[in-house]
Design a protein around this motif. Structure first.
Motif, PDB file in Angstrom:
ATOM      1  N   GLY A  24       3.734  -4.740 -11.775  1.00 35.48           N
ATOM      2  CA  GLY A  24       3.271  -4.295 -13.090  1.00 35.48           C
ATOM      3  C   GLY A  24       1.860  -4.807 -13.370  1.00 35.48           C
ATOM      4  N   GLU A  25       1.515  -4.836 -14.635  1.00 34.19           N
ATOM      5  CA  GLU A  25       0.154  -5.194 -15.025  1.00 34.19           C
ATOM      6  C   GLU A  25      -0.046  -6.697 -15.086  1.00 34.19           C
ATOM      7  N   GLU A  26       1.008  -7.457 -15.425  1.00 37.52           N
ATOM      8  CA  GLU A  26       0.808  -8.874 -15.686  1.00 37.52           C
ATOM      9  C   GLU A  26       1.664  -9.782 -14.795  1.00 37.52           C
ATOM     10  N   SER A  27       2.597  -9.253 -14.114  1.00 36.69           N
ATOM     11  CA  SER A  27       3.544 -10.102 -13.346  1.00 36.69           C
ATOM     12  C   SER A  27       3.167 -10.112 -11.861  1.00 36.69           C
ATOM     13  N   THR A  86       6.141  -1.505 -10.572  1.00 35.26           N
ATOM     14  CA  THR A  86       7.079  -2.482 -11.128  1.00 35.26           C
ATOM     15  C   THR A  86       8.013  -2.990 -10.039  1.00 35.26           C
ATOM     16  N   ALA A  87       8.772  -4.016 -10.423  1.00 33.24           N
ATOM     17  CA  ALA A  87       9.744  -4.565  -9.477  1.00 33.24           C
ATOM     18  C   ALA A  87      10.767  -3.516  -9.086  1.00 33.24           C
ATOM     19  N   GLU A  88      11.181  -2.655 -10.042  1.00 28.43           N
ATOM     20  CA  GLU A  88      12.151  -1.603  -9.741  1.00 28.43           C
ATOM     21  C   GLU A  88      11.572  -0.620  -8.721  1.00 28.43           C
ATOM     22  N   ASP A  89      10.261  -0.354  -8.808  1.00 26.85           N
ATOM     23  CA  ASP A  89       9.641   0.559  -7.835  1.00 26.85           C
ATOM     24  C   ASP A  89       9.694  -0.052  -6.434  1.00 26.85           C
ATOM     25  N   LYS A 149       0.822  -1.202   0.000  1.00 30.20           N
ATOM     26  CA  LYS A 149       0.000   0.000   0.000  1.00 30.20           C
ATOM     27  C   LYS A 149       0.854   1.249   0.000  1.00 30.20           C
ATOM     28  N   PHE A 150       1.949   1.220   0.805  1.00 29.16           N
ATOM     29  CA  PHE A 150       2.860   2.375   0.812  1.00 29.16           C
ATOM     30  C   PHE A 150       3.462   2.578  -0.566  1.00 29.16           C
ATOM     31  N   VAL A 151       3.857   1.463  -1.185  1.00 33.17           N
ATOM     32  CA  VAL A 151       4.516   1.558  -2.497  1.00 33.17           C
ATOM     33  C   VAL A 151       3.531   2.104  -3.544  1.00 33.17           C
ATOM     34  N   GLU A 152       2.295   1.629  -3.495  1.00 29.31           N
ATOM     35  CA  GLU A 152       1.295   2.100  -4.470  1.00 29.31           C
ATOM     36  C   GLU A 152       0.987   3.581  -4.273  1.00 29.31           C
ATOM     37  N   GLU A 153       0.957   4.024  -3.012  1.00 33.78           N
ATOM     38  CA  GLU A 153       0.712   5.449  -2.783  1.00 33.78           C
ATOM     39  C   GLU A 153       1.851   6.298  -3.328  1.00 33.78           C
ATOM     40  N   MET A 154       3.068   5.751  -3.292  1.00 29.45           N
ATOM     41  CA  MET A 154       4.222   6.524  -3.752  1.00 29.45           C
ATOM     42  C   MET A 154       4.375   6.436  -5.263  1.00 29.45           C
ATOM     43  N   LYS A 155       4.122   5.257  -5.835  1.00 26.41           N
ATOM     44  CA  LYS A 155       4.446   5.043  -7.252  1.00 26.41           C
ATOM     45  C   LYS A 155       3.213   4.971  -8.160  1.00 26.41           C
ATOM     46  N   GLY A 156       2.060   4.910  -7.582  1.00 21.75           N
ATOM     47  CA  GLY A 156       0.871   4.755  -8.419  1.00 21.75           C
ATOM     48  C   GLY A 156       0.384   3.323  -8.414  1.00 21.75           C
ATOM     49  N   PHE A 181       9.438 -16.792 -10.523  1.00 14.75           N
ATOM     50  CA  PHE A 181      10.271 -17.991 -10.729  1.00 14.75           C
ATOM     51  C   PHE A 181      11.221 -18.239  -9.558  1.00 14.75           C
ATOM     52  N   GLY A 182      11.104 -17.468  -8.522  1.00 17.19           N
ATOM     53  CA  GLY A 182      11.971 -17.664  -7.352  1.00 17.19           C
ATOM     54  C   GLY A 182      13.262 -16.896  -7.431  1.00 17.19           C
ATOM     55  N   GLY A 183      13.400 -16.032  -8.423  1.00 21.75           N
ATOM     56  CA  GLY A 183      14.605 -15.211  -8.508  1.00 21.75           C
ATOM     57  C   GLY A 183      14.467 -13.984  -7.630  1.00 21.75           C
ATOM     58  N   ALA A 184      15.529 -13.628  -6.931  1.00 23.61           N
ATOM     59  CA  ALA A 184      15.487 -12.519  -5.969  1.00 23.61           C
ATOM     60  C   ALA A 184      15.801 -11.212  -6.671  1.00 23.61           C
ATOM     61  N   TYR A 185      14.860 -10.229  -6.534  1.00 25.24           N
ATOM     62  CA  TYR A 185      15.145  -8.863  -6.989  1.00 25.24           C
ATOM     63  C   TYR A 185      16.034  -8.116  -5.983  1.00 25.24           C
ATOM     64  N   ASN A 186      15.725  -8.334  -4.737  1.00 22.14           N
ATOM     65  CA  ASN A 186      16.442  -7.566  -3.713  1.00 22.14           C
ATOM     66  C   ASN A 186      16.371  -8.345  -2.390  1.00 22.14           C
ATOM     67  N   LYS A 187      17.462  -8.250  -1.587  1.00 19.90           N
ATOM     68  CA  LYS A 187      17.499  -8.836  -0.239  1.00 19.90           C
ATOM     69  C   LYS A 187      18.119  -7.808   0.697  1.00 19.90           C
ATOM     70  N   LEU A 188      17.339  -7.432   1.698  1.00 18.87           N
ATOM     71  CA  LEU A 188      17.797  -6.445   2.672  1.00 18.87           C
ATOM     72  C   LEU A 188      17.802  -7.089   4.069  1.00 18.87           C
ATOM     73  N   GLY A 189      18.790  -6.653   4.922  1.00 17.30           N
ATOM     74  CA  GLY A 189      18.871  -7.184   6.302  1.00 17.30           C
ATOM     75  C   GLY A 189      19.576  -8.523   6.342  1.00 17.30           C
ATOM     76  N   ILE A 190      19.119  -9.393   7.224  1.00 15.40           N
ATOM     77  CA  ILE A 190      19.726 -10.722   7.394  1.00 15.40           C
ATOM     78  C   ILE A 190      19.381 -11.552   6.168  1.00 15.40           C
ATOM     79  N   LYS A 191      20.397 -12.110   5.547  1.00 18.35           N
ATOM     80  CA  LYS A 191      20.187 -12.827   4.282  1.00 18.35           C
ATOM     81  C   LYS A 191      20.279 -14.320   4.516  1.00 18.35           C
TER      82      LYS A 191
END
Length: 948
Positions: free
Chosen positions: A167-170, A89-92, A78-85, A119-129
């Motif tokens: 995004g729209e489809e992912s 996307t994953a980058e957002d 919800k925070f992300v949607e308020e900031m980005k619309g 597919f289980g691929g990580a876009y980002n990992k923050l904190g304890i990995k």
């Protein structure tokens, strides 16, 4: 009338009471055991319920924690949607999470955030990995709802994965995770139990148990680690955990091991620890209170029963106490005690019949006794008279250890007892033909006897007493104490009773005791007490007579050696002959006394001048230069004499004898076999020595000793190769005292052994400290001769090594050649044992004693220390230089190191190095240093030495 002996018995009432109490006690104990059993079951049930309750609390906290994570995971999109619309996307998400995560991390809401694609691929990992399993991602995408995951390997975290639109489809997966700190703290706050979490390390087998797991969390860790170790040692912990009861140091604990929900099998365990000691104590107090109340009730019941039976028992007791009185004829007393039976008919019982029968019996026995007493009356009176006469004659004449005589009014002997016949040697018939004054009395006492007896006959005195002598049957004069008294005989003439007590042995004993109290039993000379009286009398006469009064204090030289080598009988004979020689010198012109041991004193009065007194003392000294012959031994024993004069050296007995004693010690210290007159300086020196000895005994207790360390330099490297521990005494009032002053006193007073042990322990302790700091040099400790001979030396050295932890090769024991060669059969084996222990040995002050090269090659020493008296001669005395050179050559030829002491000049250093002595100790390099200054010197020494 004779009374019968009272019989002792155990009362029936107490038998009944004790039996009743035993029965009640058995009932009470049975009730106590049953109560304890029920209490134990109840406490165990409560502990189990408490464990289940706390596990439920823990599970509730975990569930609540997961719910909070779900809330956070749902808020983030919800925070992300308020900031980005709406189309995010994953980058957002990556950019937004980078912004949000520090805040979540700071307030403790999250410890890890991951973003995955479908597919289980990580876009980002923050904190304890961590590596999240793929099935978690696929499970979220398949279910399209939040999935919980508990991870516990290197770290323990709880995760919630939720689906998010990219995004729209992912579709992607947002994973949020948090560590378990909040659960640990909340559980501790709510339940009061200590809590922890144990995790199986990666790579360990699945059959791991508690002792192989890592403790990730544990409250009160220091105390609880001890409990867990004890738990592992006492119990076999199963894989599924369990509830365990443990006692530790008198306290009771409950430990619960429970695998967390969602964790892999045998991978992790919750650890819950609770102390049950208070609950046990409260339960025990409740049980004791119940037992006390029930016990009091039983006691009251027993006392009430005893009170009910009191009257019957009282009746039985009265009869039992009254019956023995029949033997004593106390009939009236029996009837008075039992009283009149007022009950009859229906109320009468066996006890009333017993009382009535006892009273009737008392009347019959009373009448019988009265009849018998009347018949025996006359016989009793005659028997009493005869017994009285017999007792008088027997006691006075046959048993008394005294002369007992009865006289008529004319002084004629009427009776003489057996003891008097034996003493005087006459029979009773012979005595009756004599008067008392005709016995073998001492002639001088007869007038007094005659006068005293006349006073008795004339009734002027009732008794008279005197002491006089009388000759016995064997011709010995006996000292008799006579007591004459008048016997009153009704209707008869006057009789005189004379009793004589033999005081002869007592008077001889008194004289002997007086002699022994004032004389020495060995020499028969006056002792200290009598000599003191004689001197006191002489001082009082001093004002009335002319001349000088002097006290000679004489002490045999080397008397102890005679006692130790030839025995005390020879020593006693030597004392007797010595007393005879002194007596022959002074004759009757003085008083000779023995104060004790080998000490004699002489009182000289009325001497014209000091020269005359000195001549008497010189005559005594010359007389003792002649040998004594005792039991085939020729013994030489000289004498030392101290002299004090009145009133110059004292105006009383004590000061004169004391000052003569001080002067005698001065004569001994000056070489013995001579005399010395007292002077004030001797007294002050003796007092100073006495005071110093007393302070020395307390120096160890008051921590006044200090150890200074003088460095020993290897001039080939410039490094400190060792130090010598040097003892100093920091007196609380006199300041620093030289070892040359107090070490001889310590050896003389037998204090050198404990002082030496302290120096050894303290030096080893400091050596270990310096070694741990990286300073690798040995410490030399001087061992006194008394220490070498003491049987505890080996144990003392081993204890010092063990307590300090210092390595043996870093300790160097320094011994002097004089003590080594006194008793080599004792000292040399000890040195070999020290070498076997790994210690280094040095011979100190080499060359100053009586060196023996034959023994030197047998000694297991490492170093010869050249005494500073030889080093001091370098540059000024060629002979001294030759000795130094010879010692260095000797050391090299024997394979030993040579170390020079007392090096103070560059000339001395150059000479020693030139001739091959490279180990140097002395003020040229450093004075002895306190322990705290030595490390700086050692660290800087190598760069400060200049080799010119």
């Amino acid at each position: 009338m004779q009374t019968s002996k009272e019989r002792s018995f155990f009362s029936l009432r107490w038998k009944v009471f004790i039996n009743l109490m035993l029965v009640l006690a058995v009932v009470h104990l049975g009730y106590g055991f049953y109560s304890y059993y029920q209490l134990t079951k109840r406490v165990e049930q409560e502990r189990g319920q408490a464990a289940e309750r706390d596990l439920a609390i823990l599970e509730g906290l975990v569930d609540s924690s997961y719910d909070r994570l779900v809330e956070v995971a749902e808020i983030i999109p919800k925070f992300v949607e308020e900031m980005k619309g709406k189309s995010v996307t994953a980058e957002d998400y990556v950019a937004a999470l980078d912004d949000f995560f520090p805040g979540f991390l700071l307030n403790g809401s999250l410890d890890a955030v991951y973003l995955y694609d479908s597919f289980g691929g990580a876009y980002n990992k923050l904190g304890i990995k961590i590596q999240l399993p793929v099935n978690v991602i696929s499970g979220v995408l398949d279910a399209e709802e939040p999935v919980r995951y508990f991870h516990c390997r290197e770290d323990c975290l709880r995760f919630v994965a939720v689906p998010v639109r990219l995004g729209e489809e992912s579709i992607g997966v947002l994973v949020v995770g948090r560590a378990l700190h909040d659960i640990i703290l909340d559980f501790k706050s709510q339940s009061g139990r200590d809590i922890g979490l144990a995790v199986q390390p990666r790579g360990t087998p699945n059959s791991a148990r508690l002792w192989k797991l890592d403790l990730k969390y544990l409250t009160q860790k220091t105390e609880n680690i001890t409990l867990l170790n004890k738990l592992v040692n006492q119990f076999n912990i199963p894989a599924e955990g369990g509830i365990f009861e443990l006692d530790n140091n008198g306290r009771s604990y409950q430990i619960v091991l429970e695998p967390p929900q969602g964790a892999e099998a045998e991978r992790a365990y919750w650890i819950l620890i609770d102390e049950n000691t208070k609950r046990y104590e409260e339960a025990r107090q409740d049980l004791l209170h119940e037992l006390f109340i029930s016990g009091v009730g039983l006691l009251i019941a027993a006392i009430a029963q005893l009170a009910f039976l009191r009257a019957p028992f009282r009746t039985i007791s009265d009869v039992s106490e009254a019956l023995p009185l029949l033997a004593n004829s106390a009939f009236e007393e029996i009837r008075k005690r039992l009283g009149i039976n007022n009950r009859s008919g229906f109320f009468e019982d066996e006890l009333d019949l017993l009382k009535s029968s006892t009273v009737d019996l008392s009347y019959k026995l009373e009448r019988l006794e009265t009849s018998l007493l009347e018949r025996a009356q006359n016989l009793t009176e005659r028997s009493v008279q005869l017994e009285a006469e017999r007792d008088l004659v027997t006691s006075l004449l046959d048993t008394a250890e005294a002369i007992i005589i009865t006289q008529d009014d004319n002084g004629r002997v009427e009776t003489l007892n057996r003891f008097g016949q034996q003493v005087l040697g006459i029979s009773e018939s012979e005595a009756k033909m004599m008067g008392f004054l005709e016995l073998n009395h001492e002639t001088g006492s007869l007038p007094q006897h005659r006068q005293l007896l006349a006073h008795l006959i004339e009734r002027k005195e009732h008794k008279v007493q005197m002491e006089a002598s009388i000759r016995s049957s064997n011709g010995q004069m006996l000292q008799i104490s006579w007591l004459h008294s008048v016997l009153s005989v009704p209707g008869g003439d006057i009789r005189v009773l004379t009793i004589g007590l033999d005081l002869t042995e007592r008077m001889h004993a008194e004289k002997r005791l007086v002699w022994m109290a004032n004389h020495d039993p060995l020499t028969a000379l006056p002792n200290r007490l009598l000599f003191t009286e004689k001197v006191d009398e002489a001082i009082k006469r001093y004002q009335e007579k002319n001349g000088i009064l002097a006290i000679l204090f004489c002490d045999l030289d080397s008397f102890k050696d005679v006692n130790d080598s030839l025995g005390h009988p020879v020593g006693d004979e030597l004392l007797q002959q010595a007393a005879e020689r002194i007596q022959n010198i002074i004759c009757n012109d003085g008083v000779l006394a023995r104060l004790g041991g080998d000490e004699f004193t002489v009182l000289l009065e009325g001497r014209a001048n000091i020269r005359e007194i000195e001549n008497v003392a010189q005559h005594i000294i010359r007389a003792f230069r002649q040998s004594f012959f005792i039991d085939g031994y020729e013994i030489f024993s000289t004498i030392s004499i101290g002299i004090s004069l009145h009133p110059d050296h004292g105006d009383n007995v004590t000061s004169l004898i004391q000052h003569a004693d001080v002067a005698m010690f001065d004569a001994k210290e000056s070489g013995k076999n001579q005399l010395r007159f007292y002077h004030d300086e001797q007294g002050s020196q003796r007092y100073e020595r006495f005071s110093l000895v007393n302070d020395l005994r307390r120096a160890l207790e008051k921590d006044e000793f200090r150890i200074f360390y003088q460095p020993q330099i290897d001039t080939r490297t410039g490094n400190v190769m060792g130090v010598e521990a040097l003892l100093r005494w920091q007196h609380s009032e006199a300041g620093m005292i030289s070892p040359a002053k107090f070490i001889p006193l310590a050896e003389e007073q037998g204090l050198i052994v404990p002082i030496g042990e302290w120096v050894l322990r303290e030096s080893c302790r400091m050596g270990k400290i310096w070694h741990d700091q990286g300073m690798d040099f040995r410490i030399g400790v001087n061992i006194a001769g008394q220490q070498i001979m003491h049987e505890s030396l080996m144990g003392t050295v081993q204890t010092a090594l063990d307590e300090s932890g210092i390595r043996p090769h870093l300790l160097d024991l320094e011994v002097t050649e004089n003590f080594l060669l006194k008793q080599p059969e004792i000292t040399i084996p000890k040195l070999h044992k020290f070498r076997e222990m790994g210690l280094s040995l040095s011979m100190d002050d080499f060359g100053t004693g009586f060196s023996s090269l034959s023994y030197l090659k047998k000694l297991p020493i490492n170093t010869l220390k050249i005494d500073q008296s030889f080093v001091r001669d370098i540059g000024s005395d060629p002979e001294g230089e030759a000795i130094v050179k010879a010692i260095i050559v000797l050391a090299k030829s024997l394979g030993l190191e040579a170390l020079a002491e007392g090096v103070e000049t560059s000339e001395q250093l150059s000479y020693l190095r030139t001739h091959g002595c490279h180990l140097i100790q002395g003020y040229y390099f450093s004075r002895p240093l306190p322990a705290e200054e030595l490390p700086d010197f050692v660290m800087n020494q190598a760069v400060e030495i200049s080799f010119e």
